[in-house]
Design a protein around this motif. Structure first.
Motif, PDB file in Angstrom:
ATOM      1  N   ALA A   4     -21.092  39.462 -69.294  1.00  0.00           N
ATOM      2  CA  ALA A   4     -21.419  38.764 -67.940  1.00  0.00           C
ATOM      3  C   ALA A   4     -22.707  38.230 -67.865  1.00  0.00           C
ATOM      4  O   ALA A   4     -22.893  37.109 -67.417  1.00  0.00           O
ATOM      5  N   SER A   5     -23.846  39.194 -68.315  1.00  0.00           N
ATOM      6  CA  SER A   5     -24.441  38.643 -68.264  1.00  0.00           C
ATOM      7  C   SER A   5     -25.197  37.538 -69.241  1.00  0.00           C
ATOM      8  O   SER A   5     -26.697  37.274 -69.281  1.00  0.00           O
ATOM      9  N   PHE A   6     -24.485  37.950 -70.192  1.00  0.00           N
ATOM     10  CA  PHE A   6     -25.093  36.690 -71.571  1.00  0.00           C
ATOM     11  C   PHE A   6     -23.762  35.759 -70.874  1.00  0.00           C
ATOM     12  O   PHE A   6     -24.405  34.953 -72.289  1.00  0.00           O
ATOM     13  N   ARG A   7     -23.690  34.952 -70.345  1.00  0.00           N
ATOM     14  CA  ARG A   7     -23.022  34.349 -69.905  1.00  0.00           C
ATOM     15  C   ARG A   7     -22.726  33.368 -68.949  1.00  0.00           C
ATOM     16  O   ARG A   7     -24.058  33.653 -68.542  1.00  0.00           O
ATOM     17  N   PRO A   8     -23.054  31.957 -68.870  1.00  0.00           N
ATOM     18  CA  PRO A   8     -23.609  30.950 -68.117  1.00  0.00           C
ATOM     19  C   PRO A   8     -22.818  31.088 -67.201  1.00  0.00           C
ATOM     20  O   PRO A   8     -21.866  31.559 -67.230  1.00  0.00           O
ATOM     21  N   ASN A   9     -23.590  31.144 -65.917  1.00  0.00           N
ATOM     22  CA  ASN A   9     -22.872  30.861 -64.594  1.00  0.00           C
ATOM     23  C   ASN A   9     -21.578  31.053 -64.344  1.00  0.00           C
ATOM     24  O   ASN A   9     -20.573  31.418 -63.321  1.00  0.00           O
ATOM     25  N   PRO A  37     -32.991  49.056 -57.202  1.00  0.00           N
ATOM     26  CA  PRO A  37     -31.790  48.632 -56.141  1.00  0.00           C
ATOM     27  C   PRO A  37     -32.213  47.798 -54.472  1.00  0.00           C
ATOM     28  O   PRO A  37     -31.762  46.949 -54.823  1.00  0.00           O
ATOM     29  N   GLN A  38     -33.150  47.674 -54.581  1.00  0.00           N
ATOM     30  CA  GLN A  38     -33.921  46.792 -53.452  1.00  0.00           C
ATOM     31  C   GLN A  38     -33.829  45.830 -54.056  1.00  0.00           C
ATOM     32  O   GLN A  38     -33.626  44.448 -53.457  1.00  0.00           O
ATOM     33  N   GLY A  39     -34.462  45.087 -55.221  1.00  0.00           N
ATOM     34  CA  GLY A  39     -34.887  43.537 -56.008  1.00  0.00           C
ATOM     35  C   GLY A  39     -33.486  43.457 -56.413  1.00  0.00           C
ATOM     36  O   GLY A  39     -33.187  42.081 -55.891  1.00  0.00           O
ATOM     37  N   LEU A  40     -32.179  43.924 -56.992  1.00  0.00           N
ATOM     38  CA  LEU A  40     -30.990  43.806 -57.191  1.00  0.00           C
ATOM     39  C   LEU A  40     -30.395  42.516 -55.719  1.00  0.00           C
ATOM     40  O   LEU A  40     -30.015  41.975 -55.175  1.00  0.00           O
ATOM     41  N   VAL A  41     -30.351  43.211 -54.014  1.00  0.00           N
ATOM     42  CA  VAL A  41     -30.132  43.229 -53.236  1.00  0.00           C
ATOM     43  C   VAL A  41     -30.659  40.931 -53.385  1.00  0.00           C
ATOM     44  O   VAL A  41     -30.550  40.888 -52.551  1.00  0.00           O
ATOM     45  N   GLN A  42     -31.966  41.226 -53.534  1.00  0.00           N
ATOM     46  CA  GLN A  42     -32.577  39.736 -53.494  1.00  0.00           C
ATOM     47  C   GLN A  42     -32.058  38.660 -54.087  1.00  0.00           C
ATOM     48  O   GLN A  42     -32.057  37.775 -54.022  1.00  0.00           O
ATOM     49  N   PHE A  43     -30.777  38.813 -55.000  1.00  0.00           N
ATOM     50  CA  PHE A  43     -30.617  38.041 -55.666  1.00  0.00           C
ATOM     51  C   PHE A  43     -29.680  37.487 -54.570  1.00  0.00           C
ATOM     52  O   PHE A  43     -28.736  36.386 -55.486  1.00  0.00           O
ATOM     53  N   VAL A  44     -28.675  37.822 -54.011  1.00  0.00           N
ATOM     54  CA  VAL A  44     -27.799  37.507 -51.898  1.00  0.00           C
ATOM     55  C   VAL A  44     -28.885  37.083 -51.707  1.00  0.00           C
ATOM     56  O   VAL A  44     -29.578  37.543 -50.539  1.00  0.00           O
ATOM     57  N   ASP A  45     -28.871  35.725 -51.262  1.00  0.00           N
ATOM     58  CA  ASP A  45     -29.119  35.473 -49.715  1.00  0.00           C
ATOM     59  C   ASP A  45     -28.376  35.703 -48.677  1.00  0.00           C
ATOM     60  O   ASP A  45     -27.328  36.069 -48.555  1.00  0.00           O
ATOM     61  N   ALA A  46     -28.439  35.231 -47.701  1.00  0.00           N
ATOM     62  CA  ALA A  46     -28.511  35.369 -46.223  1.00  0.00           C
ATOM     63  C   ALA A  46     -26.743  34.974 -46.339  1.00  0.00           C
ATOM     64  O   ALA A  46     -26.174  35.089 -45.046  1.00  0.00           O
ATOM     65  N   THR A  47     -26.695  33.781 -47.284  1.00  0.00           N
ATOM     66  CA  THR A  47     -25.146  33.141 -46.733  1.00  0.00           C
ATOM     67  C   THR A  47     -23.734  33.862 -47.744  1.00  0.00           C
ATOM     68  O   THR A  47     -22.906  33.708 -47.773  1.00  0.00           O
ATOM     69  N   GLY A  48     -24.988  35.023 -48.563  1.00  0.00           N
ATOM     70  CA  GLY A  48     -23.970  35.571 -49.752  1.00  0.00           C
ATOM     71  C   GLY A  48     -23.051  35.148 -50.648  1.00  0.00           C
ATOM     72  O   GLY A  48     -22.730  35.105 -51.387  1.00  0.00           O
ATOM     73  N   GLN A  49     -24.158  33.958 -50.766  1.00  0.00           N
ATOM     74  CA  GLN A  49     -24.205  33.844 -52.183  1.00  0.00           C
ATOM     75  C   GLN A  49     -25.106  34.372 -53.347  1.00  0.00           C
ATOM     76  O   GLN A  49     -26.212  34.619 -52.525  1.00  0.00           O
ATOM     77  N   SER A  50     -25.027  34.306 -54.576  1.00  0.00           N
ATOM     78  CA  SER A  50     -25.414  35.342 -55.071  1.00  0.00           C
ATOM     79  C   SER A  50     -25.710  34.478 -56.415  1.00  0.00           C
ATOM     80  O   SER A  50     -25.024  33.647 -56.892  1.00  0.00           O
ATOM     81  N   SER A  51     -26.435  34.377 -57.339  1.00  0.00           N
ATOM     82  CA  SER A  51     -27.074  34.100 -58.842  1.00  0.00           C
ATOM     83  C   SER A  51     -25.911  35.202 -59.822  1.00  0.00           C
ATOM     84  O   SER A  51     -26.745  36.308 -60.664  1.00  0.00           O
ATOM     85  N   VAL A  52     -25.302  34.962 -60.190  1.00  0.00           N
ATOM     86  CA  VAL A  52     -24.176  36.089 -60.493  1.00  0.00           C
ATOM     87  C   VAL A  52     -25.028  36.402 -61.950  1.00  0.00           C
ATOM     88  O   VAL A  52     -25.038  37.941 -62.360  1.00  0.00           O
ATOM     89  N   GLY A  53     -25.380  35.567 -62.639  1.00  0.00           N
ATOM     90  CA  GLY A  53     -25.825  35.490 -63.759  1.00  0.00           C
ATOM     91  C   GLY A  53     -26.738  36.301 -64.076  1.00  0.00           C
ATOM     92  O   GLY A  53     -26.692  37.448 -65.277  1.00  0.00           O
ATOM     93  N   ALA A  54     -27.775  36.361 -63.232  1.00  0.00           N
ATOM     94  CA  ALA A  54     -29.405  36.766 -63.453  1.00  0.00           C
ATOM     95  C   ALA A  54     -29.196  37.790 -62.876  1.00  0.00           C
ATOM     96  O   ALA A  54     -29.447  39.375 -62.817  1.00  0.00           O
ATOM     97  N   LEU A  55     -27.961  38.168 -61.515  1.00  0.00           N
ATOM     98  CA  LEU A  55     -28.139  39.605 -61.045  1.00  0.00           C
ATOM     99  C   LEU A  55     -27.075  40.754 -62.128  1.00  0.00           C
ATOM    100  O   LEU A  55     -27.668  41.922 -62.230  1.00  0.00           O
TER     101      LEU A  55
END
Length: 297
Positions: A51-56, A247-265
């Protein structure tokens, strides 16, 4: 029994017995089950790497790893910037905490283990029993008192709460591990060194420590994994984003609305497990020996 009978019987004893059909089927079944369990355990990791190598837009559309189009944009986006800082800064922070934790545990726990295993001092058995009793305390019991103590010392928003306890032999399991290993070493080594005029510190550094390779490797490996993957500790004591760990940095990919940049995560999560896997592969042989030592006297 004649000599002819003996001569004809010997070759049959040397030839390997051909496995029966039932034993062959059982062996094949055992290997098949082992491979199936291995694939079931590795599948989530393989899927994450894929998944890390696939488009979102195509992540989760197939359950077959390594099938379809690939891209490195997720790694570029993840390393370039999160919502606050460059993610590579979090790797540096985690490396600092993990390395200092390893140094502290290896230094303090082996010294404490030598004292419990070789020295004779008042209440030695009682203190060792109390130390082992701390293994029964869940982290949630000591979390609040530790936070109050570190707050009074002014250590919040620093790495001191995560590192300093490691230099005080607070991890009882690693002390026990080293004690078991030292007890397996012959005392004649200590006596020979003492005849040559060595002090206890010299005996530890010149005789005992060089023989503690498996125990040290096990301590270093488990400490590194725990410090690298720890999320609760840094979350409690660190609020400055410049000091965040992975581990704290990974949380930064999830915003306050619960949306996340899945590929970058997934890309950063894949990079996050790489040091742990590499450390394990490098110390695998010594790690196995160290774990086996815990069951000895």
């Amino acid at each position: 029994m004649s000599a002819t009978t003996v001569r004809t019987a010997r070759p049959s004893l040397l030839l390997p017995r051909r496995p029966t059909r039932s034993r062959l089927v059982a062996a094949v079944a055992r290997h098949a089950v082992t491979i199936a369990v291995l694939l079931a355990m590795l599948y989530p990791v393989l899927w994450m790497i894929d998944a890390s190598f696939r488009p979102n837009g195509v992540i989760g559309t197939t359950y077959l790893p390594f099938a379809g189009e690939f891209t490195t944009e997720n790694y570029e986006a993840g390393l370039r910037r999160t919502s606050t800082l460059n993610f590579s800064r979090y790797f540096v922070n985690s490396t600092i905490v993990a390395v200092l934790s390893v140094v502290g545990n290896v230094f303090a726990c082996t010294l404490a283990a030598y004292a419990f295993a070789r020295l004779q001092f008042p209440l030695r058995r009682t203190l060792f029993a109390i130390l082992m009793g701390t293994l029964l305390l869940p982290y949630q019991v000591t979390m609040v008192p530790q936070y109050i103590l570190f707050n009074e010392l002014g250590w919040l928003n620093t790495y001191l709460p995560l590192v300093v306890p490691r230099f005080l032999a607070t991890d009882a399991f690693y002390v026990f591990l080293a004690v078991q290993f030292i007890r397996g070493l012959p005392r004649e080594l200590d006596e020979a060194a003492r005849i040559d005029g060595c002090s206890h510190l010299s005996i530890f550094t010149r005789v005992i420590a060089p023989l503690l390779g498996p125990a040290i490797a096990t301590t270093a490996m488990f400490t590194f994994v725990h410090a690298w993957n720890d999320f609760l500790g840094p979350r409690l004591y660190i609020s400055d984003t410049r000091l965040y760990t992975v581990p704290q940095g990974l949380v930064q990919f999830v915003d306050a609305t619960g949306q996340s940049s899945v590929g970058a995560l997934f890309a950063m999560a894949t990079l996050a497990i790489a040091p742990v896997v590499g450390f394990f592969l490098a110390a695998q042989r010594l790690l196995t020996q160290g774990i086996a030592t815990t069951g000895l006297k």
